[in-house]
Design an enzyme around this catalytic site. Structure first.
Site, PDB file in Angstrom:
ATOM      1  N   TRP A  67      -9.751  20.095 -28.148  1.00 48.78           N
ATOM      2  CA  TRP A  67      -9.057  19.798 -27.074  1.00 48.78           C
ATOM      3  C   TRP A  67      -8.356  20.789 -26.421  1.00 48.78           C
ATOM      4  O   TRP A  67      -7.581  21.420 -26.928  1.00 48.78           O
ATOM      5  CB  TRP A  67      -8.405  18.562 -27.393  1.00 48.78           C
ATOM      6  CG  TRP A  67      -8.836  17.364 -27.755  1.00 48.78           C
ATOM      7  CD1 TRP A  67     -10.161  17.096 -27.421  1.00 48.78           C
ATOM      8  CD2 TRP A  67      -8.232  16.051 -28.286  1.00 48.78           C
ATOM      9  NE1 TRP A  67     -10.495  15.635 -28.066  1.00 48.78           N
ATOM     10  CE2 TRP A  67      -9.277  15.126 -28.349  1.00 48.78           C
ATOM     11  CE3 TRP A  67      -7.252  15.917 -28.726  1.00 48.78           C
ATOM     12  CZ2 TRP A  67      -9.162  14.061 -29.023  1.00 48.78           C
ATOM     13  CZ3 TRP A  67      -6.684  14.468 -29.252  1.00 48.78           C
ATOM     14  CH2 TRP A  67      -7.760  13.492 -29.407  1.00 48.78           C
ATOM     15  N   VAL A 113      -4.339  20.885 -26.216  1.00 45.36           N
ATOM     16  CA  VAL A 113      -3.568  20.534 -27.214  1.00 45.36           C
ATOM     17  C   VAL A 113      -4.087  21.756 -28.146  1.00 45.36           C
ATOM     18  O   VAL A 113      -3.137  22.632 -28.530  1.00 45.36           O
ATOM     19  CB  VAL A 113      -3.523  19.369 -27.945  1.00 45.36           C
ATOM     20  CG1 VAL A 113      -2.942  19.496 -29.423  1.00 45.36           C
ATOM     21  CG2 VAL A 113      -3.055  18.284 -27.117  1.00 45.36           C
ATOM     22  N   CYS A 114      -5.308  21.830 -28.786  1.00 45.01           N
ATOM     23  CA  CYS A 114      -5.789  22.543 -29.852  1.00 45.01           C
ATOM     24  C   CYS A 114      -5.804  23.885 -29.405  1.00 45.01           C
ATOM     25  O   CYS A 114      -5.910  24.899 -30.398  1.00 45.01           O
ATOM     26  CB  CYS A 114      -6.911  21.965 -30.437  1.00 45.01           C
ATOM     27  SG  CYS A 114      -6.980  20.389 -30.964  1.00 45.01           S
ATOM     28  N   LEU A 115      -6.224  24.306 -28.227  1.00 42.75           N
ATOM     29  CA  LEU A 115      -6.440  25.638 -27.600  1.00 42.75           C
ATOM     30  C   LEU A 115      -5.056  26.068 -26.999  1.00 42.75           C
ATOM     31  O   LEU A 115      -4.645  27.151 -27.041  1.00 42.75           O
ATOM     32  CB  LEU A 115      -7.535  25.650 -26.485  1.00 42.75           C
ATOM     33  CG  LEU A 115      -7.986  26.924 -25.787  1.00 42.75           C
ATOM     34  CD1 LEU A 115      -8.362  27.855 -27.156  1.00 42.75           C
ATOM     35  CD2 LEU A 115      -8.948  26.599 -24.926  1.00 42.75           C
TER      36      LEU A 115
END
Length: 110
Positions: A9, A12-14
């Site tokens: 995602w 968020v995750c990046l």
């Protein structure tokens, strides 16, 4: 101190690890077409945010070809060309053309 990052995602995750790494002095390259947001707008705004903070947006193909560097690197040439021919759309078709017309290779079957 260079990182190439992709994530599930984008927002968020990046974005979070990218912003933290930039804050720690890393040069960060975010692979935009291998990450996805919960919506197109969420993805694009997250990329915008990371670029504003200093991240460099790249695509998976840019990363692949920069790792290859040049076509004289024979040890990885065939594997890279297989990926490009299979997953790079028009560029892959161009590689097939070069293999058959320029290098005399047999035509690849679909």
């Amino acid at each position: 101190k260079k990182l190439v990052i992709s994530a599930l995602w984008t927002e968020v995750c990046l974005t979070f690890p990218t912003l933290m790494a930039l804050g720690e002095g890393f040069e960060v390259y975010v692979v935009t077409d291998t990450s996805g947001g919960t919506s197109v707008d969420a993805h694009e705004r997250s990329i915008d945010r990371m670029v504003q903070a200093g991240a460099v947006p790249v695509t998976w193909q840019q990363v692949l070809l920069e790792y290859q560097r040049d076509w004289a690197r024979r040890d990885t040439y065939d594997a890279v060309m297989d990926l490009v021919r299979e997953h790079s759309g028009a560029y892959g078709i161009g590689v097939d053309y070069a293999y058959t017309m320029v290098h005399g290779a047999p035509e690849r079957k679909a």
